[in-house]
Design a protein around this motif. Structure first.
Motif, mmCIF file in Angstrom:
data_model
loop_
_atom_site.group_PDB
_atom_site.id
_atom_site.type_symbol
_atom_site.label_atom_id
_atom_site.label_comp_id
_atom_site.label_asym_id
_atom_site.label_seq_id
_atom_site.Cartn_x
_atom_site.Cartn_y
_atom_site.Cartn_z
ATOM 1 N N UNK A 1 0.848 -1.303 -0.021
ATOM 2 C CA UNK A 1 -0.094 -0.014 -0.058
ATOM 3 C C UNK A 1 0.733 1.177 0.185
ATOM 4 N N UNK A 2 1.972 1.130 0.864
ATOM 5 C CA UNK A 2 2.889 2.397 0.776
ATOM 6 C C UNK A 2 3.582 2.545 -0.582
ATOM 7 N N UNK A 3 3.879 1.569 -1.012
ATOM 8 C CA UNK A 3 4.629 1.566 -2.457
ATOM 9 C C UNK A 3 3.569 2.585 -3.456
ATOM 10 N N UNK A 4 2.364 1.757 -3.664
ATOM 11 C CA UNK A 4 1.534 2.346 -4.586
ATOM 12 C C UNK A 4 1.119 3.777 -4.150
ATOM 13 N N UNK A 5 0.823 4.042 -2.909
ATOM 14 C CA UNK A 5 0.378 5.408 -2.650
ATOM 15 C C UNK A 5 1.633 6.293 -2.869
ATOM 16 N N UNK A 6 3.175 6.046 -2.690
ATOM 17 C CA UNK A 6 4.130 6.869 -3.011
ATOM 18 C C UNK A 6 4.156 7.090 -4.409
ATOM 19 N N UNK A 7 3.744 6.160 -5.168
ATOM 20 C CA UNK A 7 3.813 6.365 -6.697
ATOM 21 C C UNK A 7 2.909 7.285 -7.280
ATOM 22 N N UNK A 8 1.844 7.109 -6.410
ATOM 23 C CA UNK A 8 0.501 8.138 -6.753
ATOM 24 C C UNK A 8 0.990 9.615 -6.628
ATOM 25 N N UNK A 9 1.872 9.725 -5.126
ATOM 26 C CA UNK A 9 2.062 11.070 -4.908
ATOM 27 C C UNK A 9 3.277 11.584 -5.813
ATOM 28 N N UNK A 10 4.038 10.756 -6.325
ATOM 29 C CA UNK A 10 5.044 11.173 -6.976
ATOM 30 C C UNK A 10 4.420 11.626 -8.485
ATOM 31 N N UNK A 11 3.442 11.354 -8.770
ATOM 32 C CA UNK A 11 2.616 11.938 -10.008
ATOM 33 C C UNK A 11 1.607 12.973 -9.632
ATOM 34 N N UNK A 12 1.241 13.108 -8.541
ATOM 35 C CA UNK A 12 0.085 13.916 -8.118
ATOM 36 C C UNK A 12 0.012 14.685 -6.783
ATOM 37 N N UNK A 13 -0.481 15.685 -6.545
ATOM 38 C CA UNK A 13 -0.542 16.249 -5.351
ATOM 39 C C UNK A 13 -1.762 16.459 -4.801
ATOM 40 N N UNK A 14 -2.713 15.180 -4.782
ATOM 41 C CA UNK A 14 -4.162 15.145 -4.351
ATOM 42 C C UNK A 14 -4.464 14.875 -2.945
ATOM 43 N N UNK A 15 -5.356 15.463 -2.391
ATOM 44 C CA UNK A 15 -5.464 15.434 -0.906
ATOM 45 C C UNK A 15 -5.922 14.305 -0.533
ATOM 46 N N UNK A 16 -6.533 13.230 -1.336
ATOM 47 C CA UNK A 16 -7.089 11.983 -0.752
ATOM 48 C C UNK A 16 -5.793 11.026 -0.933
#
Length: 513
Positions: free
Chosen positions: A231-246
């Motif tokens: 889960x941490x790996x996937x959310x870090x990948x998401x954050x690397x591409x987008x600065x979204x609140x969720x």
């Protein structure tokens, strides 16, 4: 009222530091000293202008001016430095009634975590334990909205079954469809069937080039099955591409579970900055409270309550934070206000009841509130017990005559309510009826053999009735249980990392790496 914390230049608490509030009109200087966690409280300051400074451990702060108005409540942090070192010294949050925008210019930043040495808080150990329990219950309120949603959804089983059949049919018809795989995966996430969701979300992500929203969806599913590393790996990948609140909100939840509270609180803060919705305020505040950043949590809840005045849980958690800071009357006020907002909600009553049981200072608003609880739930053991304890502490003519029936109702509705038997025994002992007291103490121990006070009180009653050997055995049990409980509590406290908070530092939270 002036409260706050004194820290050294590294952000570590400064126990035993002396705080001076020097009035500009030449009146007497007000002084106090920090407790073992570096916290201090000056309950009464007259309106006026003051020079505030602190000293201790061979260090001193700079001198800063503070304006105090009538009935103001301010929270500040004072930083100690070596003599001659220049610093701004004091940074305060505004009064609880002022307008604060935490997100444009926060008044504090969480700089790190420290091991438990002496838990921040005020009052006796019993009060501290109550504070910790209230903090845990405030944390549990985070799940309130999702639980309510699940209840609503549970009423639509037929509709959900039909939707699942249709979504599975769509995947069967078009196995390479991004939308079909994504929609079925999200259906399972919403149903909290996370294991079933993962293969469809993985397929959707691969078909869509691993976009941030797909990484976020996978992080939700992995979090749901307890695979926090993935889960941490996937959310870090998401954050690397987008600065979204969720993304930040989910990252905060995952990092806390992985034992990374510093990253977690930064993620919750960033989520609130990007989307100051009620849930984000609450998550940020409870994360601060969980890790004993008491005053900062209170400020976040206060600001959140202004933005969402109808949020019962925000005001209830605000009360928990104030209680943790030793502001017992103010804590009770907030919890009473929360109860008045939604008189049928149980949470504020339960918070108020725990405060009554342990606090020697009880706000007058609590009595009518707990009386209302009994009226609404006359067959509820806790409702009867909490109101009985309020009346007992208030005292006055005929108090025991009102208390006894409530305690008897408590044990009638819950025969395992050990503390109610204990109180009945204490009342009988107060009337020198030791045989009746012994019977109640024994019932208390039948209900809970680990009730330390019941063992002690039973020992006293045996002493008074000429049974020294039995008294000695009860005293020994009391001591053994107290020692075991103290060791357990210390172990639990050491497992919780405390935040080190500094003023006027850059509050830009670090992105998860």
């Amino acid at each position: 009222m002036l409260s706050g914390r004194v820290v050294d230049s590294t952000g570590k608490p400064a126990p035993g530091a002396r705080i001076y509030a020097e009035p500009h009109d030449g009146k007497t200087v007000v002084q106090t000293e920090t407790d073992i966690s570096g916290q201090f409280l000056i309950r009464s300051l007259e309106a006026g202008s003051y020079t505030i400074h602190a000293a201790g451990h061979g260090l001193q702060s700079s001198r800063s001016t503070l304006a105090v108005t009538k009935d103001s409540r301010q929270n500040i942090t004072i930083v100690l430095h070596s003599a001659g070192t220049s610093d701004t010294g004091t940074a305060g949050s505004a009064e609880s009634g002022d307008s604060i925008n935490f997100f444009d210019k926060p008044s504090f930043a969480v700089a790190g975590v420290t091991d438990w040495t002496a838990v921040g808080g005020h009052g006796s150990d019993a009060t501290l334990r109550t504070s910790e329990e209230l903090n845990r219950e405030a944390l549990a309120l985070r799940a309130q909205n999702s639980a309510a949603t699940a209840t609503v959804e549970a009423a639509k089983a037929d509709e959900r079954n039909k939707k699942q059949i249709a979504l599975r049919a769509a995947v069967s018809a078009s196995p390479s469809s991004y939308a079909a795989n994504r929609d079925l995966g999200l259906f399972y996430v919403n149903e909290m069937q996370f294991q079933q969701a993962i293969p469809f979300l993985e397929k959707a992500a691969s078909l869509n080039g691993d976009q941030p929203i797909d990484e976020y969806n996978l992080a939700q599913a992995c979090n749901g099955v307890g695979d926090f590393a993935s889960a941490q790996l996937h959310v870090k990948r998401a954050l690397a591409q987008g600065d979204a609140a969720e993304f930040h909100e989910l990252s905060g939840e995952i990092e806390e579970k992985l034992g990374n509270p510093l990253v977690a609180v930064q993620q919750y803060q960033r989520a609130t900055q990007l989307d100051p919705k009620e849930a984000n305020y609450f998550a940020w505040g409870t994360e601060l409270l969980l890790h004993r950043a008491i005053w900062q949590a209170a400020d976040v809840f206060a600001n959140g309550a202004k933005q969402y005045p109808a949020s019962l849980r925000m005001k209830t958690a605000w009360g928990a934070a104030l209680f943790a800071g030793g502001q017992y009357d103010e804590a009770a006020e907030k919890i009473c206000e929360a109860s008045d907002m939604e008189p049928t909600a149980r949470e504020p009553y339960l918070f108020a009841g725990q405060i009554v049981v342990t606090s020697s200072s009880i706000n007058k608003c609590v009595g009518p509130m707990l009386e209302r609880f009994v009226r609404q739930h006359s067959d509820d053991a806790k409702a009867n017990y909490f109101y009985a304890m309020f009346l007992l502490k208030q005292g006055g003519t005929g108090a025991q005559d009102r208390v006894r029936p409530l305690l008897l109702r408590t044990v009638a509705f819950d025969p395992k309510y050990s503390d109610a038997y204990l109180q009945l025994g204490i009342m009988q002992a107060g009337q020198k009826d030791y045989s009746a007291a012994i019977a109640y103490y024994r019932k208390a121990l039948e209900a809970d053999p680990q009730n330390s006070e019941a063992h002690y009180r039973l020992g006293v009653a045996y002493d008074r009735t000429g049974k020294p050997d039995q008294a000695k055995a009860e005293y020994q049990m009391h001591q053994q249980i107290d020692a075991a409980n103290a060791a357990l509590v210390e172990t639990q406290r050491r497992a919780v990392k405390q935040f080190s908070v500094v003023p006027n530092a850059s509050s830009a939270p670090a992105k998860a790496q």
